[in-house]
Design an enzyme around this catalytic site. Structure first.
Site, PDB file in Angstrom:
ATOM      1  N   ASP A 188     111.515  59.827 -24.375  1.00 35.57           N
ATOM      2  CA  ASP A 188     111.716  58.387 -24.517  1.00 35.57           C
ATOM      3  C   ASP A 188     112.710  58.170 -25.644  1.00 35.57           C
ATOM      4  OD1 ASP A 188     111.033  55.498 -24.101  1.00 35.57           O
ATOM      5  OD2 ASP A 188     110.314  55.698 -26.164  1.00 35.57           O
ATOM      6  N   GLU A 272     115.032  58.925 -18.978  1.00 35.23           N
ATOM      7  CA  GLU A 272     115.226  57.623 -18.350  1.00 35.23           C
ATOM      8  C   GLU A 272     116.691  57.412 -18.004  1.00 35.23           C
ATOM      9  OE1 GLU A 272     112.369  54.177 -19.773  1.00 35.23           O
ATOM     10  OE2 GLU A 272     113.181  55.249 -21.495  1.00 35.23           O
ATOM     11  N   ASP A 353     105.746  54.590 -28.065  1.00 33.84           N
ATOM     12  CA  ASP A 353     106.759  55.580 -27.702  1.00 33.84           C
ATOM     13  C   ASP A 353     106.143  56.828 -27.078  1.00 33.84           C
ATOM     14  OD1 ASP A 353     108.668  53.845 -28.717  1.00 33.84           O
ATOM     15  OD2 ASP A 353     108.562  54.720 -30.726  1.00 33.84           O
TER      16      ASP A 353
END
Length: 418
Positions: A188, A272, A353
């Site tokens: 992340d 991501e 997170d």
């Protein structure tokens, strides 16, 4: 099993006065030929709706050299001039394929000064590199050796805004796949922490630009006081450029070490699909996002995973990684950015997170197991819903099927990558 890849090795070198003058002339000729060929292509398309091929541009270059106005083009090596026409052809191919914007003209002050030499335009003997139109080899600082028995196929010479000279040597290299492992990691990306791993580890953001911000501001103030087009202004400009180069070099070094560590330790890396260009439109965080260099880190992960036989999975950007409870699968309606820790209705307490990184890992593994990619696809499906939304729903369903606290090894079996 070793695989053959084309790999570039970049070195700094220190040219003599004669070599620097020759390379500077070559850079100028390369820029002129590129701009003139681009101008001719644009005029032909706007006036006649006619495309000009590389062969036609090459023939035009031959005619330009015969004119009194552009006869100086014959004084430099012809190979970099031909190569820049090939680069222009590639740029137009990307434009017509809708992969890039329309090619732009090269600027003497802002564009990168470079020239590309193919095998016929340089000599490689006993580890010494001599370019065309030069009598002495380049004084290269070999910071690391080339692969054993490697023969350079292309050499790209460049000069940055700080006045440093670099040579990028392209050659064939043999790379062996890294030892197989059962480990997988979800990442992340962030600003306070550069990245949070699904293992719970948080990697601090070095903030290279912020650390040198005072030095950069001082150099820029000195530059603003210098008279335009003066020698002192050019010296001050190079001082600013050296500060920027120091920041970029330290950032790149940190990202290389970090990406190499992640690839070596994990068989599967899940990230991501962030649209950094859109995020940079937010002027409040644009400077911090630029300093974090998320796009550069992703690029490094992509080619290093390909080199060493690792798997890189990219999760759709609309996947609600932060708002999804990894325990019960509940998705919160809202989760403001200032909320760094939250409690789900099932009683699970989540670090924002860490929870996002674990959800990203589970989503990448679950969607991969479904046989469909996790990159966003905007074409509508037969059901009327986008493929990206369906993938997100399958990912959430897959996560809910995985029990909380399940080992990563089990997830790898589920995805078929172990």
């Amino acid at each position: 099993m070793a695989r053959q890849v084309r790999r570039a090795f970049k070195y700094r070198f220190y040219p003599t006065g004669e070599q620097a003058a020759e390379l500077s002339r070559t850079f100028g000729c390369v820029r002129l030929v590129y701009n003139k060929a681009l101008e001719e292509r644009t005029r032909a398309w706007d006036g006649e709706q006619r495309r000009i091929s590389y062969a036609q541009s090459s023939a035009a270059l031959t005619q330009w050299k015969k004119t009194a106005e552009l006869a100086f083009l014959s004084e430099v090596s012809c190979v970099p001039l031909q190569q820049v026409l090939r680069h222009l052809q590639t740029a137009f191919g990307n434009f017509f394929a809708k992969r890039a914007a329309y090619p732009r003209f090269k600027s003497r002050k802002r564009s990168r000064a470079s020239a590309e030499y193919t095998r016929s335009a340089f000599t490689w003997r006993e580890g010494r590199l001599t370019l065309a139109k030069m009598t002495e080899p380049l004084d290269i600082r070999w910071s690391r050796p080339l692969p054993q028995g490697a023969e350079p196929t292309t050499v790209t010479v460049s000069r940055d805004s700080a006045g440093r000279w670099f040579g990028s040597i392209l050659c064939q290299d043999s790379l062996s796949a890294a030892p197989a492992t059962d480990a997988a990691v979800g990442i992340d990306a962030g600003i306070t922490s550069l990245m949070t791993l699904s293992t719970g580890e948080k990697i601090a953001n070095p903030r290279h630009e912020r650390r040198d911000r005072a030095r950069l501001a001082k150099a820029q103030r000195e530059l603003s006081r210098k008279a335009p087009r003066s020698a002192n202004r050019d010296k001050a400009r190079r001082k600013v450029a050296r500060v920027h180069a120091r920041i970029a070099d330290r950032r790149r070094d940190f990202l290389h070490k970090l990406s190499t560590r992640l690839v070596r330790e994990n068989q599967t890396v899940v990230i991501e699909d962030l649209t950094v260009a859109n995020l940079l439109k937010n002027r409040r965080v644009a400077r911090a996002i630029s300093d974090a260099a998320w796009r550069e880190l992703r690029t490094m992960l992509e080619y290093k995973c390909a080199w060493y036989g690792r798997e890189l999975v990219v999760v759709d950007r609309w996947f609600p990684s932060s708002k999804l409870c990894g325990g019960c699968g509940t998705v919160r309606a809202k989760l403001p950015l200032d909320v760094r820790e939250w409690t789900c209705g099932c009683g699970a307490v989540h670090d924002r997170d860490v929870n996002a990184a674990r959800n990203i890992l589970a989503a990448g593994l679950a969607v991969s197991a479904c046989g469909d990619g996790v990159r966003p696809q905007r074409e509508p499906s037969r059901t009327g819903r986008s493929s990206a939304k369906q993938e997100t729903q399958r990912a959430i369903a897959g996560i809910s099927r995985l029990q909380a606290g399940e080992e990563v090894k089990t997830c790898l079996r589920f995805s078929g990558t172990a």
